[in-house]
Design a protein around this motif. Sequence first.
Motif, PDB file in Angstrom:
ATOM      1  N   UNK A 120     -12.620   4.852  -2.760  1.00  0.00           N
ATOM      2  CA  UNK A 120     -12.110   6.067  -2.133  1.00  0.00           C
ATOM      3  C   UNK A 120     -12.063   5.802  -0.642  1.00  0.00           C
ATOM      4  N   UNK A 121     -10.894   5.997  -0.056  1.00  0.00           N
ATOM      5  CA  UNK A 121     -10.694   5.583   1.328  1.00  0.00           C
ATOM      6  C   UNK A 121     -10.035   6.684   2.158  1.00  0.00           C
ATOM      7  N   UNK A 122     -10.193   6.541   3.462  1.00  0.00           N
ATOM      8  CA  UNK A 122      -9.351   7.245   4.425  1.00  0.00           C
ATOM      9  C   UNK A 122      -8.690   6.141   5.230  1.00  0.00           C
ATOM     10  N   UNK A 123      -7.378   6.005   5.070  1.00  0.00           N
ATOM     11  CA  UNK A 123      -6.645   4.881   5.665  1.00  0.00           C
ATOM     12  C   UNK A 123      -5.709   5.380   6.763  1.00  0.00           C
ATOM     13  N   UNK A 124      -5.968   4.934   7.985  1.00  0.00           N
ATOM     14  CA  UNK A 124      -5.124   5.268   9.129  1.00  0.00           C
ATOM     15  C   UNK A 124      -4.022   4.210   9.199  1.00  0.00           C
ATOM     16  N   UNK A 125      -2.858   4.495   8.600  1.00  0.00           N
ATOM     17  CA  UNK A 125      -1.826   3.481   8.426  1.00  0.00           C
ATOM     18  C   UNK A 125      -0.928   3.354   9.655  1.00  0.00           C
ATOM     19  N   UNK A 126      -0.900   2.140  10.219  1.00  0.00           N
ATOM     20  CA  UNK A 126       0.006   1.834  11.329  1.00  0.00           C
ATOM     21  C   UNK A 126       1.416   1.663  10.780  1.00  0.00           C
ATOM     22  N   UNK A 127       2.419   1.817  11.615  1.00  0.00           N
ATOM     23  CA  UNK A 127       3.801   1.690  11.137  1.00  0.00           C
ATOM     24  C   UNK A 127       4.083   0.268  10.662  1.00  0.00           C
ATOM     25  N   UNK A 128       5.002   0.088   9.700  1.00  0.00           N
ATOM     26  CA  UNK A 128       5.336  -1.256   9.202  1.00  0.00           C
ATOM     27  C   UNK A 128       5.962  -2.127  10.293  1.00  0.00           C
ATOM     28  N   UNK A 129       5.728  -3.445  10.202  1.00  0.00           N
ATOM     29  CA  UNK A 129       6.346  -4.394  11.130  1.00  0.00           C
ATOM     30  C   UNK A 129       7.853  -4.369  10.953  1.00  0.00           C
ATOM     31  N   UNK A 130       8.583  -4.448  12.051  1.00  0.00           N
ATOM     32  CA  UNK A 130      10.043  -4.297  11.998  1.00  0.00           C
ATOM     33  C   UNK A 130      10.736  -5.420  11.235  1.00  0.00           C
ATOM     34  N   UNK A 131      10.224  -6.631  11.274  1.00  0.00           N
ATOM     35  CA  UNK A 131      10.891  -7.763  10.625  1.00  0.00           C
ATOM     36  C   UNK A 131      10.412  -7.966   9.193  1.00  0.00           C
ATOM     37  N   UNK A 132       9.102  -8.011   9.004  1.00  0.00           N
ATOM     38  CA  UNK A 132       8.563  -8.327   7.671  1.00  0.00           C
ATOM     39  C   UNK A 132       8.349  -7.096   6.800  1.00  0.00           C
ATOM     40  N   UNK A 133       8.177  -5.934   7.420  1.00  0.00           N
ATOM     41  CA  UNK A 133       7.822  -4.742   6.657  1.00  0.00           C
ATOM     42  C   UNK A 133       6.350  -4.676   6.315  1.00  0.00           C
TER      43      UNK A 133
END
Length: 201
Positions: A120-133
């Motif tokens: 069980x997590x709380x994940x602060x997700x950064x935006x995906x990389x523009x080239x690799x995703x």
Amino acid sequence: MRRKSFLKKASIALAVAATMAMALPASAMKLKSLNLQELTAESQNIIAGEVVKVTDGFDNNRPYTEVTIAVGHDAKGKLKDESTYTFRQFGLIKPRSMGNGKVYLGVTPDGFAKWHVGENVVAFMYKPASITGFQTTAGMAQGKFVVRDGKVMNEFANTGLFENIDTSAISDEERNMLTNPGGVDVNIFMNLVNKMAGGQQ
């Protein structure tokens, strides 16, 4: 013929160098300490949920770990509750035999969050990389919190998480939480995160 052989060897060497260049900065970098407000501001989504699937593989010869989270709540309000969120992070789960007597060692670099089914997590997700995703948590491993026995804590035992935070609009309960070392109550934590995320949208 000799020229073709040379060009082939050169292209292989460049490919290996490029792969190492991608992995080295991540593993060698020193993480910048981020507090909770900074993690919230840098996140595209803040997902509270359960890790339900972790696999790995290759995408255009780039190693990745693919993680699926069953979303209980997104503090940024962009994902629906009871949906799923899947992302790919750079690096394999563990070294992999390539079937030719060689072992590929491109695992997830030090400093990145590690994921396990059932967490069980709380994940602060950064935006995906523009080239690799590819995508990881804001602040690298700082942005992944595991919930155990009603307490939430990241890989660094929440060190620096509550430093230099604006406390002008927080409750006494939340203020008390800021003085606690280590794991903190998940409900109070999420209330504060929701408040911060709402003020930053």
